[in-house]
Design an enzyme around this catalytic site. Structure first.
Site, PDB file in Angstrom:
ATOM      1  N   ARG A 179       0.831  -1.209   0.000  1.00 30.86           N
ATOM      2  CA  ARG A 179       0.000   0.000   0.000  1.00 30.86           C
ATOM      3  C   ARG A 179       0.866   1.261   0.000  1.00 30.86           C
ATOM      4  NH1 ARG A 179      -1.938   0.314   4.450  1.00 30.86           N
ATOM      5  NH2 ARG A 179      -1.394  -1.726   5.306  1.00 30.86           N
ATOM      6  N   HIS A 343      -9.212  -3.810  13.302  1.00 33.71           N
ATOM      7  CA  HIS A 343      -8.212  -4.464  12.450  1.00 33.71           C
ATOM      8  C   HIS A 343      -7.747  -5.707  13.200  1.00 33.71           C
ATOM      9  CE1 HIS A 343      -4.091  -4.345  10.215  1.00 33.71           C
ATOM     10  NE2 HIS A 343      -4.972  -5.048   9.548  1.00 33.71           N
ATOM     11  N   LYS A 365      -2.072 -12.171  12.596  1.00 33.48           N
ATOM     12  CA  LYS A 365      -3.553 -12.235  12.643  1.00 33.48           C
ATOM     13  C   LYS A 365      -4.077 -13.399  11.798  1.00 33.48           C
ATOM     14  CE  LYS A 365      -4.174  -8.054  11.120  1.00 33.48           C
ATOM     15  NZ  LYS A 365      -2.743  -7.679  11.052  1.00 33.48           N
ATOM     16  N   ARG A 445       1.504 -12.488  -1.454  1.00 35.12           N
ATOM     17  CA  ARG A 445       0.199 -12.670  -0.803  1.00 35.12           C
ATOM     18  C   ARG A 445      -0.681 -13.667  -1.538  1.00 35.12           C
ATOM     19  NH1 ARG A 445      -1.325  -9.711   4.054  1.00 35.12           N
ATOM     20  NH2 ARG A 445       0.354  -8.205   4.309  1.00 35.12           N
TER      21      ARG A 445
END
Ligand SMILES: Nc1ncnc2c1ncn2[C@@H]1O[C@H](COP(=O)(O)OP(=O)(O)OP(=O)(O)O)[C@@H](O)[C@H]1O
Ligand SMILES: O=C([O-])CC(=O)C(=O)O
Ligand SMILES: [Ca+2]
Ligand SMILES: [Mn+2]
Length: 661
Positions: A179, A343, A365, A445
């Site tokens: 990002r 988040h 996570k 990813r």
């Protein structure tokens, strides 16, 4: 001597030996089974074109289509299709020409000529002599294509798209492989002026409405100049009362498939009643923004206009911008409804005990919420309302650098047909992915639908959380592997949002850099961090949730001398939190951070529970501990003047819950 024909018969036979009656092909081309003789039926086509037309049948919905009603009047299928195209044309309307493009459904490559259908133009008023070439052309809409169709589009038209050996679609996101938070802009108007967090520390860098419209026009003109665009109409949030309808207009099959996987996929019936979206993304990522435009500091711009309910992407093809852009929108919309946006990952045990996993990028996570013994509610974005938790998304986005089948079997197995793999490197011939290869980026990813995880909880909702786990990847190696937190400490660490990864390993940087990101997601929050913190405190108190701090980072020294805590140990720690065993352990308090740490924990060597034991150099440990304590203190200075919620005692306690030295 065995004749050619006989040999062929033998091998053909053996390859289908599992069939009950084997077929034998003979010279005359007639198939003979052991029991009866079948004459080959001629194919029902006179030409090759006809034969190919037989291959695909019109797909039928799984349940009968209800005829949609508009003001109580049944609408024909034709009328419904027309309304849908009108809605898409309106989305793509140029605001200066005040008309939408002529849109038509379907792949232009499959249409022999320009359709002579009626114009699905969208008129605010009749433009006076406003003729342009763009007004004469059709834009083809590839609407909610299936993964198979998107694979074909990607492979045919997008360079860098390949099928990997496990069936996933490998893609490249272009120059940007992560990002671009510095290129994010949010429109500051009368409403957002009051509501949003602006200024120092805020992720919301302002832009004005006019500039937004300039970028919007640039994106829309780019998209409409293409022969075809992809349109996804999907949902966010599994809580049916707070579901948001989103439309994503994009130029790449990669982006369409990514969002197909990451947002909630509507059923055929839900799609029929979709109507007007609540929020629209214009992803013109291949096209740059114009640096002469006010507020632009690079050729990338990600612009959010909450008033118009629109987002524009220019100059980056990294798909995570869409996912996290929508998350930002939810961080605005949900708190307005007294719902906390988080988040965090989230999973649930067999007994219905829910755990939240907060943490910055790369802290675990996805890895830790994907747990074979528990139901996965979601890996990254959730809401906590008065009714419990709900996932915002319909898919997961796992980091895959160094992914191993043995350590993360469920994620490994989810990388199959339908999954988008970004920026991975694979073996040229076998298309076997090399998960250790960082040639394109370290941020490789995989994006897959949540149901690719075998024990996903569908619908992705659950009761109020029992445990709130804060993950930090501490590359300094001084935070304990696990600490039990009181409410004030939980809030202190939630607001701090600490992690320390080692940036740029190739540059020879050996020193970890601390990152503090309020609410473990400062890049996406819209309101001041204390607003979310106050809501979290209130909810944790009300529902009696316990806070934990888990270090998934270094042990035995900082990065360079120590090593990362074994995932197997972290999993044991998490297991004992879930089971309630850790709550009953014996605790002692650490120096500086004043954290309560267990003295024993099943499956984990006791000596690693207190980091000081694992450091050969005790002075280096103390120095590093004090250094990190100082960084925490400095970071928290900006929050000392804020009140958290209405409870002034809590505010005092939170301020006192930081490091003490
Ligand atoms: N002890 C550990 N605990 C958790 N993860 C570990 C551990 N050791 C190594 N890892 C690795 O760290 C990475 C954690 O990444 P993960 O995808 O879970 O991040 P995330 O928190 O979901 O970030 P994002 O929000 O960017 O998706 C994985 O690659 C995992 O294999
Ligand atoms: O958004 C991304 O690119 C990946 C992610 O989940 C995060 O950074 O939190
Ligand atoms: Ca993740
Ligand atoms: Mn994330």
């Amino acid at each position: 001597m065995v004749s050619w024909n006989q040999r062929r018969t033998v091998s053909f036979n053996s390859s289908i030996s599992s069939f009950s009656s084997s077929l034998i092909l003979e010279k005359d081309g007639v198939e003979r089974s052991g029991k009866c003789r079948i004459h080959a039926t001629p194919v029902k086509a006179q030409t090759l074109d006809e034969l190919h037309s037989l291959q695909k049948k019109k797909s039928a919905p799984t349940t009968p289509i209800k005829s949609p009603h508009v003001f109580g009047v049944a609408v024909s299928e034709e009328e419904r299709q027309k309304q849908q195209l009108q809605s898409i044309s309106a989305s793509l309307a140029s605001l200066t020409r005040e008309t939408g493009p002529k849109v038509v459904k379907g792949d232009p490559a499959r249409q022999a000529e320009t359709p002579k259908v009626q114009q699905h133009t969208h008129h605010h008023h009749t433009p006076a002599l406003n003729i342009s070439d763009s007004g004469l052309k059709f834009t083809h809409i590839l609407y909610n294509l299936s993964p198979a169709e998107l694979y074909e589009q990607a492979i045919k038209y997008e360079k860098g798209s390949f099928i990997t050996s496990s069936g996933a679609l490998a893609t490249l996101s272009g120059a940007k492989t992560g990002r671009s938070p510095r290129d994010k802009r949010v429109v500051r108007d009368e409403i957002t002026e009051e509501d949003l967090w602006w200024g120092k520390g805020s992720p919301n860098i302002e832009m004005d409405e006019q500039t937004f419209l300039i970028n919007r026009e640039r994106a829309v003109d780019y998209l409409c100049s293409l022969e075809k665009v992809f349109v996804n109409d999907q949902f966010l949030n599994w809580d049916p009362n707070n579901r948001i309808k989103v439309r994503i207009v994009s130029a790449r099959a990669y982006h369409s498939l990514f969002m197909h996987n990451m947002c909630i996929r509507p059923t055929t019936e839900e799609l029929e009643d979709f109507g007007t979206p609540d929020f629209t993304i214009y992803n013109a990522g291949q096209f740059p923004c114009n640096r002469y435009t006010h507020y632009m500091t690079s050729s990338t711009s990600i612009d959010i206009n909450l008033g118009r309910r629109e987002m524009v992407i220019l100059g980056t093809q990294y798909a995570g911008e869409m996912k996290k852009g929508l998350f930002g929108v939810m961080h605005y919309l949900m708190p307005k409804r007294q719902i906390l946006s988080l988040h965090s990952g989230c999973n649930m045990g067999k007994e219905g005990d829910v755990a939240l996993f907060f943490g910055l990028s790369g802290t675990g996570k996805t890895t830790l919420s994907t747990d074979h013994n528990r139901y996965l509610i979601g890996d990254d974005e959730h809401c906590w309302s008065n009714h419990g938790v709900s996932n915002i998304e319909g898919g997961c986005y796992a980091k895959c650098i160094d992914l191993s089948r043995e350590k993360e079997p469920d994620i490994w197995n989810a990388i199959k047909f339908g999954t988008v793999m970004e920026n991975v490197v694979f073996e040229e011939h076998t298309r076997e992915v090399d998960y250790t290869d960082k040639s394109v980026t370290e941020n490789t990813r995989a994006a897959y639908p949540i149901e690719y995880i075998p024990n996903a909880k569908i619908p992705c909702v659950g009761p109020h959380p029992k445990n709130v786990i804060l993950l930090a990847c501490d590359a300094f190696g001084v935070l304990p592997p696990v600490s039990k937190l009181n409410l004030a400490q939980t809030m202190y660490h939630f607001i701090s949002g600490y992690t320390a990864l080692v940036a740029g390993t190739e540059d020879g940087i050996k020193e970890p850099t601390a990152t503090f990101s309020a609410c473990f997601g400062a890049a996406f929050i819209m309101l001041h961090p204390t607003k979310y913190a106050a809501m979290l405190a209130e909810k944790m108190q009300k529902h009696g949730a316990t806070g934990w701090l888990v270090n998934t980072g270094w042990s035995g020294g900082s990065y360079g001398s120590g090593s990362r805590i074994k995932l197997a140990y972290t999993r044991k720690i998490i297991d004992s939190i879930h089971s309630g065993a850790l709550l009953k352990a014996e605790y002692k308090k650490t120096e500086v951070f004043g954290l309560e740490i267990p003295t024993e924990l099943e499956g984990v060597p006791s000596e690693i529970l207190d980091p000081v034991n694992t450091w050969p150099d005790k002075k280096a440990h103390k120095d590093t501990l004090l250094k990190l304590g100082g960084l925490f203190r400095k970071n928290f200075e900006v929050f000392t003047n804020y009140k958290i919620g209405t409870d002034s005692n809590l505010t005092e306690e939170i301020l006192a819950a930081g490091p003490n030295f």
